[in-house]
Scaffold this active site. Structure first.
Site, PDB file in Angstrom:
ATOM      1  N   ILE A  17      21.271 -46.300  16.352  1.00 29.94           N
ATOM      2  CA  ILE A  17      20.368 -45.145  16.397  1.00 29.94           C
ATOM      3  C   ILE A  17      20.123 -44.545  15.015  1.00 29.94           C
ATOM      4  CG2 ILE A  17      22.070 -43.309  16.872  1.00 29.94           C
ATOM      5  CD1 ILE A  17      19.873 -42.488  19.109  1.00 29.94           C
ATOM      6  N   ASP A  40      28.235 -39.866  16.920  1.00 31.29           N
ATOM      7  CA  ASP A  40      28.376 -38.651  16.127  1.00 31.29           C
ATOM      8  C   ASP A  40      28.847 -38.990  14.700  1.00 31.29           C
ATOM      9  OD1 ASP A  40      28.444 -35.960  15.641  1.00 31.29           O
ATOM     10  OD2 ASP A  40      29.930 -35.468  17.171  1.00 31.29           O
ATOM     11  N   GLY A 125      30.731 -43.275  25.965  1.00 30.44           N
ATOM     12  CA  GLY A 125      31.758 -43.789  25.051  1.00 30.44           C
ATOM     13  C   GLY A 125      33.049 -43.020  25.271  1.00 30.44           C
ATOM     14  N   VAL A 126      33.404 -42.208  24.294  1.00 26.22           N
ATOM     15  CA  VAL A 126      34.627 -41.387  24.348  1.00 26.22           C
ATOM     16  C   VAL A 126      34.693 -40.557  25.641  1.00 26.22           C
ATOM     17  CG1 VAL A 126      35.841 -39.480  23.203  1.00 26.22           C
ATOM     18  CG2 VAL A 126      34.725 -41.224  21.833  1.00 26.22           C
ATOM     19  N   TYR A 127      33.554 -40.072  26.133  1.00 26.32           N
ATOM     20  CA  TYR A 127      33.543 -39.189  27.295  1.00 26.32           C
ATOM     21  C   TYR A 127      33.668 -39.917  28.635  1.00 26.32           C
ATOM     22  CZ  TYR A 127      32.705 -34.890  24.603  1.00 26.32           C
ATOM     23  OH  TYR A 127      32.828 -33.802  23.759  1.00 26.32           O
TER      24      TYR A 127
END
Ligand code: APR
Length: 186
Positions: A17, A40, A125-127
């Site tokens: 992205i 992020d 992903g992480v979440y």
């Protein structure tokens, strides 16, 4: 893969992205806008410290909503920081919160007169949001938005890796099969 919805285009691509040359790319951020790993981390690394400086001035962003900053040194002019939910079991409002993150991002783009916007697969992903479920929520929310009165011309989902891309392709095909307002074009 591409679909026409109203006067707008919804597109799925595999890629990174941070490399997208669009009016805004969307970040999968956290409520404290503190930065992190995944998308992020990649956005802050590529865009430089100006983005974090603006995030600090803004302060916080509740789950299910979004804020906007400069794109710093990125090819995109702006970053929209959207906060998706942490997946628990699906019975804690996760679909609504995820839909809210996409909808708020699109509304912010609209308010700032931005016509082209690229999203990652928020929360997957992480979440820990299961990607097949997240894809259905993400695509339905964006498709419903594009059916309305909007000046957004292009929404591009930038999926990281072939398997994420394939999940979104399948979800878009299923959505288009059931909704004649979504016309697959390639
Ligand atoms: N371009 C596009 N997609 C990417 C990129 C990239 N450069 N890097 C990772 N991804 C994909 C991941 O593979 C995943 O499918 O983005 C999706 C979202 O993953 P995360 O970035 O982990 O975002 P999320 O699950 O929403 O978790 C947000 O992670 O990095 C922290 O600060 C962030 O606390 C927040 C949390």
């Amino acid at each position: 893969m591409k679909a026409k919805i109203g006067r707008s285009v919804l597109e799925l691509v595999e890629g990174d992205i941070t490399e997208q040359r669009v009016d805004a790319i969307v970040n999968a951020a956290n409520e404290g806008l503190r930065g992190g790993g995944g998308v992020d981390g990649a956005i802050h690394r590529a865009g430089g410290p100006e983005i974090m400086a603006e995030c600090r001035r803004i302060g916080r962003c509740p789950t299910g909503s979004a804020v906007i900053t400069t794109g710093g040194q990125l090819p995109a002019r702006h970053v929209i920081h959207a906060v998706g939910p942490v997946w628990r079991d699906g019975a804690h409002g996760e679909p609504n919160l995820l839909a809210g993150a996409y909808r708020s991002s699109l509304q912010l783009a609209e308010e700032h007169n931005l016509r082209t916007i690229a999203f990652p697969s928020i929360s997957t992903g992480v979440y820990g949001y299961p990607i097949d479920r997240a894809a259905r929520v993400a695509l339905r929310t964006v498709a419903d938005y594009l059916k309305g009165d909007t000046r957004v011309e292009l929404v591009r989902f930038v999926l990281f890796g072939r398997s994420a891309y394939d999940v979104y392709v399948q979800a878009l095909q299923e959505l288009a099969d059931r909704d004649e307002a979504i016309q697959l074009v390639s």
